[in-house]
Design an enzyme around this catalytic site. Structure first.
Site, PDB file in Angstrom:
ATOM      1  N   THR A 117       0.862  -1.184   0.000  1.00 30.02           N
ATOM      2  CA  THR A 117       0.000   0.000   0.000  1.00 30.02           C
ATOM      3  C   THR A 117       0.900   1.236   0.000  1.00 30.02           C
ATOM      4  O   THR A 117       2.052   1.167   0.437  1.00 30.02           O
ATOM      5  CB  THR A 117      -0.955  -0.010   1.204  1.00 30.02           C
ATOM      6  OG1 THR A 117      -0.190  -0.069   2.404  1.00 30.02           O
ATOM      7  CG2 THR A 117      -1.904  -1.204   1.141  1.00 30.02           C
TER       8      THR A 117
ATOM      9  N   ALA B 139       1.511   4.373   1.565  1.00 29.13           N
ATOM     10  CA  ALA B 139       2.284   4.895   2.705  1.00 29.13           C
ATOM     11  C   ALA B 139       3.188   3.821   3.302  1.00 29.13           C
ATOM     12  O   ALA B 139       4.298   4.098   3.742  1.00 29.13           O
ATOM     13  CB  ALA B 139       1.357   5.468   3.764  1.00 29.13           C
ATOM     14  N   CYS B 140       2.713   2.585   3.303  1.00 29.78           N
ATOM     15  CA  CYS B 140       3.504   1.482   3.852  1.00 29.78           C
ATOM     16  C   CYS B 140       4.769   1.243   3.022  1.00 29.78           C
ATOM     17  O   CYS B 140       5.859   1.079   3.563  1.00 29.78           O
ATOM     18  CB  CYS B 140       2.669   0.202   3.897  1.00 29.78           C
ATOM     19  SG  CYS B 140       1.144   0.343   4.846  1.00 29.78           S
ATOM     20  N   SER B 141       4.603   1.244   1.696  1.00 29.20           N
ATOM     21  CA  SER B 141       5.714   0.948   0.791  1.00 29.20           C
ATOM     22  C   SER B 141       6.631   2.130   0.530  1.00 29.20           C
ATOM     23  O   SER B 141       7.824   1.955   0.331  1.00 29.20           O
ATOM     24  CB  SER B 141       5.177   0.455  -0.556  1.00 29.20           C
ATOM     25  OG  SER B 141       4.718  -0.856  -0.440  1.00 29.20           O
TER      26      SER B 141
END
Length: 161
Positions: free
Chosen positions: A46, A48-50
């Site tokens: 996703t 923001a996660c990546s």
């Protein structure tokens, strides 16, 4: 009840990706010894996660280690195959222990689960980071809005160490 400082981490079954395939591990075993920085994300791959959350911990692993961190771990409500592919795509190598919480058992036990069904995601983990010493939470920062990486980012963790 949400995990807070002074709480023992819950013991839940997780999976970690390895070269030989997924391996089961208990959270108490993976996170219960030494100083551990654990961060949770709503989902692998996703935005923001990546783009922000995981890369920050990978890039600054040496700074965390210099401040006494023995293990940096990431948990996500994804299967171990997805976490393995994500780790490979983001060049994680050995810098972060990837822990798949496929059924959200750890997230639920920690009170850090969220309902992402309005986005088609089902039950997910809130975005957070915690400092754990010998299985006891010393500090935890939980984001109010999942896309934000403020209180759970590597900068915040480094300030708390």
């Amino acid at each position: 009840m949400t995990l807070t400082a002074g709480d023992q981490i819950p013991d839940a079954a997780l999976m970690t990706p390895t070269a030989e395939g997924p391996k089961p591990v208990q959270s108490a075993t993976a996170l219960g010894t030494g100083t551990v920085v654990l961060f949770g994300v709503p989902g692998a791959f996703t935005p923001a996660c990546s783009d922000t959350h995981l890369p920050g911990f990978v890039l600054r692993r040496d700074e965390l280690k210099a401040k006494g961190v023995d293990t940096v771990a990431c948990t996500a409500v994804n299967d171990a195959f997805v976490l393995g592919a994500w780790a490979e795509a983001r060049n994680v190598e050995d810098s972060v222990l990837m822990l798949a919480d496929g059924n959200a058992d750890f997230a639920k036990a920690a009170g850090l689960d969220m309902d992402g069904s309005k986005f088609g995601l089902g039950t997910r983990s809130k975005r957070y980071a915690a400092i754990i010493k010998d299985g006891v939470v010393q500090w935890i920062g939980v984001e109010d809005a999942p896309p934000s990486v403020d209180v759970s980012g590597v900068e915040s963790v480094l300030k708390q160490l």
